[in-house]
Design an enzyme around this catalytic site. Structure first.
Site, short mmCIF file in Angstrom:
data_model
loop_
_atom_site.label_atom_id
_atom_site.label_comp_id
_atom_site.label_asym_id
_atom_site.label_seq_id
_atom_site.Cartn_x
_atom_site.Cartn_y
_atom_site.Cartn_z
N SER A 1 14.29 9.89 5.23
CA SER A 1 13.21 10.92 4.89
C SER A 1 12.07 10.70 6.00
CB SER A 1 12.59 10.68 3.37
OG SER A 1 11.86 11.64 2.91
N ASP B 1 18.92 19.63 -1.27
CA ASP B 1 17.64 19.07 -0.56
C ASP B 1 16.73 20.06 0.28
OD1 ASP B 1 15.73 17.39 0.58
OD2 ASP B 1 17.14 16.22 1.66
N HIS C 1 18.14 14.90 -2.43
CA HIS C 1 17.20 14.02 -1.76
C HIS C 1 17.07 12.66 -2.21
CE1 HIS C 1 14.16 13.50 1.50
NE2 HIS C 1 13.65 12.76 0.73
#
Length: 327
Positions: free
Chosen positions: A157, A251, A281
């Protein structure tokens, strides 16, 4: 494609528990909840031969780092790992499970960096911290047993965003030379853009999450066009190290991760890109909940072995814990 059945069960559990979105909480609440959720979803804590905390110098003061070292003497191939959390949440603790698994599964040394968080320290503080730590590790390799010729950066991320940015800085500033980059559902384009109306499920990471993190990280919205904030906007991606780019089907960051992989490929960079169907995610950090999380970590370990030039370890290789593995 529909959500994976394990994601459906995860979402139902969050609904039953009345779990509020992180972006509706105070920073302190969100940071605590993020750590608790990752620990709950990380599965069993794997022992590692040696785990210890130390510091390295950074542009704003000493940076905490945690070193995970498998058995073996001398310098080891090393992954410098940057945790996720939207540059706002996260710590070396939230990456602990990932780092333990990759250290054992590759095997390699893993060093995770406690970079400064926003909004207390907005862009580009985190990028500068991560680059400074990577340079220090390469330049002082003997102190932590790093093989400077086998050094990879990676993260999930926001950590994937930082890893990509570090490769750009390393290329621009003449080092360190990197053997690879591991980018797990990375943010690559910070520009505000319309996202699908359906992408707002409050029980999952959604477009509101993306906006909340961006608002904390970018004190000046104009910084969104800086390639160190948005690597996808870099004019030239040639000469960067080989990459593994992992994305999840459901995501909000999927498309920008895939576009970055394509741009790397078009620039002549060796790229492996995998999109995990039915996943969301955060799945990479939650192998205790999602089988795909463990498969993705296995894929990351295989990529690391490839760029480090390591053989595949035997499936029954023992792991022993020694000094410093009290966590």
């Amino acid at each position: 494609m529909s959500l994976d059945p394990q994601v459906v069960a995860y979402r139902a559990a969050r609904a039953a528990a009345g779990t509020p979105p992180l972006y509706t909480q105070t920073l302190a609440e969100a940071r605590a909840a993020d750590l608790a959720a990752i620990r709950a979803g990380g599965g069993d804590v794997e022992p590692v031969h040696e785990v210890r905390d130390t510091t390295v110098p950074g542009p704003g003061g000493d940076l905490r780092v945690r070193v995970y070292r498998p058995a073996g003497d001398g310098p080891l191939p090393t992954l410098v790992y940057f945790f996720g959390g939207g540059w706002t949440l996260g710590s070396v603790e939230t990456a602990d499970g990932i780092c333990r698994r990759l250290a054992n599964a590759t095997p390699c040394q893993v060093v995770t960096v406690g970079y400064r968080l926003a909004p207390e320290h907005p862009f580009p503080a985190a990028v500068l911290d991560c680059h400074a730590a990577t340079r220090w590790l390469a330049g002082h390799a003997a102190e932590l047993g790093v093989d400077p010729d086998r050094l990879v950066v990676g993260g999930d991320s926001a950590g994937g965003n930082l890893a990509a940015a570090v490769t750009l800085l390393a290329r621009a500033e003449g080092g360190p030379r990197l053997a690879g980059q591991l980018l797990v559902y990375p943010n690559t384009d910070q520009r505000a853009a319309p996202r699908p109306a359906a992408d707002q499920d409050p029980l999952l990471f959604n477009r509101h999450s993306v906006d909340w993190y961006r608002g904390h990280y970018l004190a000046d919205p104009a910084d969104a066009t800086d390639p160190l904030a948005s690597p996808l906007l870099a004019d030239d991606l040639s000469g960067l190290p080989p990459a593994l780019v992992v994305t999840a089907e459901h995501d909000p960051l999927r498309d920008e991760g895939q576009r970055y992989a394509q741009r790397l490929r078009e620039s002549g960079v060796p790229v492996r890109a995998t999109c995990y169907p039915g996943m969301i995610h955060g799945f990479f950090a939650m192998p205790g909940v999602f089988d795909a999380g463990r498969r993705a970590q296995d894929e990351a370990a295989a990529f690391l072995r490839e760029v480090f030039g390591l053989p595949t370890p035997p499936a029954d290789a023992p792991v022993t814990a020694t000094v410093g593995d009290e966590r």
